[in-house]
Scaffold this active site. Structure first.
Site, PDB file in Angstrom:
ATOM      1  N   ARG A  72      14.053  -5.798 -32.074  1.00 12.96           N
ATOM      2  CA  ARG A  72      13.236  -6.978 -32.364  1.00 12.96           C
ATOM      3  C   ARG A  72      13.641  -7.544 -33.718  1.00 12.96           C
ATOM      4  O   ARG A  72      13.988  -6.771 -34.643  1.00 12.96           O
ATOM      5  CB  ARG A  72      11.746  -6.608 -32.427  1.00 12.96           C
ATOM      6  CG  ARG A  72      11.102  -6.333 -31.092  1.00 12.96           C
ATOM      7  CD  ARG A  72      10.946  -7.604 -30.245  1.00 12.96           C
ATOM      8  NE  ARG A  72      10.304  -7.343 -28.980  1.00 12.96           N
ATOM      9  CZ  ARG A  72      10.945  -7.101 -27.829  1.00 12.96           C
ATOM     10  NH1 ARG A  72      12.265  -7.123 -27.786  1.00 12.96           N
ATOM     11  NH2 ARG A  72      10.289  -6.894 -26.714  1.00 12.96           N
ATOM     12  N   HIS A  84      19.082 -13.177 -27.544  1.00 12.53           N
ATOM     13  CA  HIS A  84      18.140 -12.220 -26.932  1.00 12.53           C
ATOM     14  C   HIS A  84      18.505 -12.005 -25.463  1.00 12.53           C
ATOM     15  O   HIS A  84      17.734 -12.327 -24.551  1.00 12.53           O
ATOM     16  CB  HIS A  84      16.694 -12.704 -27.062  1.00 12.53           C
ATOM     17  CG  HIS A  84      15.701 -11.574 -26.910  1.00 12.53           C
ATOM     18  ND1 HIS A  84      14.537 -11.489 -27.609  1.00 12.53           N
ATOM     19  CD2 HIS A  84      15.717 -10.455 -26.137  1.00 12.53           C
ATOM     20  CE1 HIS A  84      13.861 -10.391 -27.279  1.00 12.53           C
ATOM     21  NE2 HIS A  84      14.577  -9.750 -26.374  1.00 12.53           N
TER      22      HIS A  84
HETATM   23  C1  GLV Z   1      13.263  -7.266 -24.054  1.00 15.97           C
HETATM   24  O1  GLV Z   1      13.365  -7.628 -25.185  1.00 15.97           O
HETATM   25  C2  GLV Z   1      12.255  -6.351 -23.564  1.00 15.97           C
HETATM   26  O2  GLV Z   1      11.410  -5.907 -24.355  1.00 15.97           O
HETATM   27  O3  GLV Z   1      12.276  -6.044 -22.375  1.00 15.97           O
END
Ligand code: GLV
Length: 309
Positions: A224, A272
Site C-alpha cells: 500500500r 496498482h
Molecule cells: C489489492 O491491492 C488487494 O488488496 O487485493
C-alpha cells in the site's frame, strides 16, 4: 435477502454478473441502483465511498473483494462489531509473486536503466548482477509473502522474511518482530513490502529503515502507498544509498501528475496492477462464505479488527 456491491471503479457490473452467473438465486445490487437497503445482508466492497456502509443496518458481514481491508478500517462510519472477511486466493498470490519476480529480475539486469540509456542513445554496460549476489528480504510472510518466498527458492534466490509473528518456511531465514528487524534489514539487498497496512505499519518504509539497508539496496512496494514515506525514498535515492524502486501503490491513486516519482528515472511505477482479484477465481469463495452465513457456520478468511488484517 441480498448482496450489495460498493466500489467506485467501473467493475460493479463485472462482479454482479459473475455472482449472478455462479448462483442465479442470489439477488445482487449495485449500491447505485434502487434497492431495499434493509434486505441487504452482505456488502462486497472495494474502496467504497466513505460513509456508504452506514446506510445498511442489517448487514451480517462485510467482504473485501481484495486481499486488503485497510480501506474498511479507515472508514470511521463502518458499522462496528461486524465480521469482516478478505480474499485469500491462490491466483492473487501467484500474480503478486510474478510481479515481484519481474521487478527483481528487471533490477538485477538493469532493464530500466538500459531503457533510459536507450532514450539517450547511451551504450554503457553496467556491473553484472546474478541471483546469487542478492538476499531478497520480504516484509510480511502471510498468504502473499509465503508464496513469493517459495517461488524465489525455485529460482535459487536467497529469500528471507520478516513478520510480526514467527513463521517457519523451509529454506527461508525468518525474522520476527522489532528485535530482529535490524538484522533482517542489514542483510536485505532487495526489500519487498507485502505487509498489510495497519496503524503499526503505516509509514514503515522510512529513512530509519532505509539507513539500515545495505548500500545499493532496491525497494519494491506492492502493498500500500501508506507504507512509504515518499520524501524519504526520494532522499535515499538521491544520496545513492538506495539504487532505485519499483512501486505499484501510492498514497493517492492515480498518482497525481505533479508527484516527483513520475520524473525519477530510478523509480518504476505501475498503476496498482501487481495483483488484482479475478472474479472467476474469487467469486467461489465469496459464495462459500455467503452460504456459510446463511447456514450459521463460521466464515472463512475472517479479519481481526484488533490486528487490522
Ligand atoms: C489489492 O491491492 C488487494 O488488496 O487485493
Amino acid at each position: 435477502m441480498s448482496i450489495v456491491i460498493i466500489r467506485q471503479d467501473d467493475k460493479i457490473e463485472l462482479w454482479k454478473t459473475a455472482i449472478e452467473t455462479a448462483d442465479p438465486n442470489i439477488k445482487v445490487y449495485s449500491y447505485l441502483e434502487p434497492h431495499d437497503k434493509n434486505l441487504v445482508e452482505v456488502a462486497l466492497v472495494w474502496k467504497h465511498p466513505k460513509g456508504s456502509l452506514a446506510a445498511y443496518s442489517n448487514l451480517k458481514y462485510i467482504a473485501s473483494t481484495g486481499a486488503g481491508v485497510d480501506f474498511i478500517f479507515e472508514d470511521e462510519t463502518t458499522p462496528k462489531d461486524l465480521p469482516i472477511t478478505r480474499v485469500v486466493d491462490t491466483m492473487l498470490a501467484s500474480d503478486m509473486s510474478e510481479y515481484v519476480l519481474a521487478a527483481i529480475f528487471s533490477f538485477l539486469k538493469h532493464l530500466n536503466g538500459y531503457k533510459v540509456d536507450q532514450f539517450h542513445k547511451v551504450w554503457k554496460p553496467r556491473p553484472y548482477y546474478r541471483i546469487s549476489d542478492f538476499n531478497i528480504g520480504i516484509m510480511g510472510l502471510g498468504a502473499l509473502g509465503t508464496v513469493l518466498a517459495k517461488d524465489l527458492l525455485r529460482f535459487v534466490f536467497k529469500p528471507q522474511g520478516w513478520s510480526n509473528s514467527k513463521k517457519v518456511i523451509q529454506g527461508v531465514t525468518t525474522y520476527q518482530g522489532e528485535t530482529e528487524f535490524g538484522s533482517f534489514l542489514s542483510t536485505s539487498q532487495v526489500l519487498v513490502c507485502l505487509l498489510p497496512l495497519t496503524n503499526k505499519t503505516t509509514g514503515i518504509l522510512n529513512a530509519g529503515i532505509f539507513e539500515q539497508l545495505p548500500i545499493g539496496a532496491y525497494l519494491i512496494n506492492a502493498a500500500r502507498g501508506g507504507h512509504l514515506v515518499d520524501q524519504d525514498l526520494l532522499d535515499y535515492i538521491d544520496n545513492g544509498h538506495i539504487a532505485g524502486a519499483t512501486l505499484d501503490v501510492f498514497h493517492q491513486e492515480p498518482l497525481p501528475l505533479t508527484h516527483p516519482f513520475w520524473e525519477n528515472e530510478k523509480i518504476n511505477i505501475t498503476p496498482h496492477y501487481a495483483s488484482v482479484s479475478d472474479t472467476d477465481s474469487v467469486v467461489p469463495q465469496l459464495l462459500e462464505n455467503y452460504g456459510r452465513m446463511q447456514r450459521g457456520e463460521s466464515l472463512l478468511n475472517l479479519v481481526s479488527e484488533l490486528k487490522g488484517y
